[in-house]
Enzyme design. Structure first.
Site, PDB file in Angstrom:
ATOM      1  N   ALA A   1      44.441   1.095  -9.792  1.00  0.00           N
ATOM      2  CA  ALA A   1      45.472   1.469  -8.817  1.00  0.00           C
ATOM      3  C   ALA A   1      45.275   3.100  -8.545  1.00  0.00           C
ATOM      4  CB  ALA A   1      46.897   1.121  -9.300  1.00  0.00           C
ATOM      5  N   ASN A   2      46.186   3.746  -7.716  1.00  0.00           N
ATOM      6  CA  ASN A   2      46.148   5.013  -7.659  1.00  0.00           C
ATOM      7  C   ASN A   2      47.526   5.603  -7.833  1.00  0.00           C
ATOM      8  OD1 ASN A   2      47.441   4.810  -4.961  1.00  0.00           O
ATOM      9  ND2 ASN A   2      45.201   4.319  -4.188  1.00  0.00           N
ATOM     10  N   ARG A   3      47.809   6.826  -7.444  1.00  0.00           N
ATOM     11  CA  ARG A   3      49.103   7.479  -7.653  1.00  0.00           C
ATOM     12  C   ARG A   3      49.986   7.412  -6.142  1.00  0.00           C
ATOM     13  NH1 ARG A   3      45.955  10.921 -10.563  1.00  0.00           N
ATOM     14  NH2 ARG A   3      46.176  11.086 -12.571  1.00  0.00           N
ATOM     15  N   SER A   4      49.542   6.757  -5.526  1.00  0.00           N
ATOM     16  CA  SER A   4      50.525   6.478  -4.050  1.00  0.00           C
ATOM     17  C   SER A   4      51.834   6.330  -4.306  1.00  0.00           C
ATOM     18  CB  SER A   4      49.891   5.759  -3.037  1.00  0.00           C
ATOM     19  OG  SER A   4      50.709   5.786  -1.806  1.00  0.00           O
TER      20      SER A   4
ATOM     21  N   ALA B   1      47.194   3.659   0.398  1.00  0.00           N
ATOM     22  CA  ALA B   1      46.232   4.038  -0.439  1.00  0.00           C
ATOM     23  C   ALA B   1      45.638   2.844  -1.051  1.00  0.00           C
ATOM     24  CB  ALA B   1      46.586   5.027  -1.236  1.00  0.00           C
TER      25      ALA B   1
END
Length: 422
Positions: free
Chosen positions: A230-233, A296
């Protein structure tokens, strides 16, 4: 004009309490009877005499008043009305409501009522943005409490500005009229709109009759049942855009990846996990006049997610074979039959922001890229953003603004572009 409409107005302890005096006058002009409860903190800003003089009724202040309890009682007070309105709804009152406290007349009436409740939050921007307030607001949203505002602007404290100003009397009146009419659509003047934080001022609806699709948040691509890529969105910008589009009159579908912020009320929110889920939900939401891809989306996923939790065996870590996820923005931009008239992509970059955005614009086939620099701290998950609007022949850079204000300006810009497209 409907007869016998009435509200119970609970006036909290904030400088915005003075607006309630004008609200009471407007209510009388519109044939809406108004009884009032003035909290002890509220008495520091307006007097019971001023409130009762305008309302034409006794102003209630004390939970343990023998005469008041004998005359009407806090239970009857909370039920012998069509709607309860809390203005200003301070952080303290919101916390009491969310957690079921009943230690004064106002909180007791709110807990005892069987009527709908509309609140108008008002507080310092940092208090409004605090995680505790956001949790409490999410609880009230789930409980069905209606919300109007808050608006953004200068605060009573010197040098303070941002979301937290109580809605103006005309906005409150419009929200009350709508609630009394039984309108559950949660339109921009009434409802928790996800200005996280912030509200939606009433006004022109440039997207009335339009359909808007927004993607927001991250995607989670499973590695095994407990791990994912995942990412930090945080989803704050995308959710704020969806709320602003609803405020502009649009019928909005929000495709949200896994986030911890509440859904904007008045927006059809579809929850998804992976990029493939998001693409399927996006295609199902078409047709739309505007598609805004603020999510994102993870670029890659594992080729084969493990069915069971992968265990360490004391040897080298397992290798992960990655494959590309579907390109949602490019897929929608390339559609021939039901391509939205305006397709907007987002580009979160850590370097060469405008150059990479130009390249993405050409590659994806969209109409506009909203680019921002996420290389520093405070953007991913923060409440402010600095964006560049990149088209084939121009770049427009905006100053750093709260994400809710970025959303409002973006939606106004998109509405203008759509209007010029005819």
């Amino acid at each position: 004009m409907p007869a016998s409409r009435s509200i119970l107005l609970i006036i909290g302890g904030g400088i915005a309490a003075y607006k309630c005096l004008e609200l009471i006058r407007r209510l009388k002009d519109h044939g809406i009877a108004c009884r009032c409860i003035l909290t002890k903190a509220g008495e520091q800003f307006v007097t019971p005499l001023a409130v009762s003089s305008l309302a034409g009724e006794k102003c209630f202040t004390d939970l343990f008043s023998l005469t008041d309890e004998a005359d009407i009682g806090h239970i009857a007070l909370s039920r012998s009305t069509d709607l309860l309105v809390v203005a200003p709804a301070t952080a303290d009152l919101i916390a009491k409501m969310a957690n079921g406290h009943a230690d004064d007349l106002a909180s007791t009436a709110l807990l005892a009522t069987d009527k709908r409740v509309l609140i108008a939050p008002a507080m310092n921007p940092r208090m409004w943005q605090h995680p505790a307030t956001r949790r409490n607001m999410a609880t009230l949203q789930k409980d069905g409490v209606l919300v109007v505002g808050p608006n953004s602007g200068a605060m009573a404290e010197r040098g303070e500005s941002g979301p937290g100003r109580m809605a103006e009397p005309h906005e409150l009146l419009a929200a009350i009229e709508m609630a009394l009419a039984g309108d559950n659509r949660q339109t921009p003047s009434i409802g928790f709109l996800g200005r996280l934080p912030g509200g939606a001022p009433s006004g022109p609806k440039p997207l009335a009759g339009r359909r808007v699709l927004v993607t927001s948040g991250p995607t989670h691509e499973p590695i095994d049942p407990v791990r994912y890529i995942a990412n930090r969105s945080s989803g704050k910008q995308g959710h704020a855009i969806a709320a602003a589009a609803a405020a502009a009159g649009a019928q909005v579908t929000l495709i949200s990846g896994p986030v911890t912020i509440p859904d904007p009320v008045g927006v059809n929110t579809v929850h998804v996990e992976s990029a493939r889920d998001m693409l399927a939900a996006t295609e199902s939401a078409l047709p739309a006049d505007i598609a805004i891809f603020a999510a994102a989306v993870a670029d890659w996923r594992t080729a084969d997610a493990a069915g069971q939790k992968m265990k360490k065996d004391g040897k080298s870590p397992p290798s992960l074979a990655l494959v590309e996820n579907p390109d949602i923005l490019a897929t929608i931009a390339a559609r021939e039959i039901d391509r939205p008239a305006l397709v907007v992509g987002f580009a979160a970059e850590t370097q060469n922001v405008v150059d990479y955005a130009r390249a993405k614009l050409a590659k994806k086939g969209c109409d506009l890229i909203v680019a921002n620099d996420v290389g520093g701290t405070g953007v991913m998950g923060g409440d402010a953003n600095t964006v560049h609007l990149v088209t084939t022949d121009s770049v427009e850079t905006w100053p750093t603004l709260p994400k809710v204000d970025v959303a409002t300006r973006l939606v106004a810009h998109f509405a203008d572009l759509l209007a010029h497209k005819g």
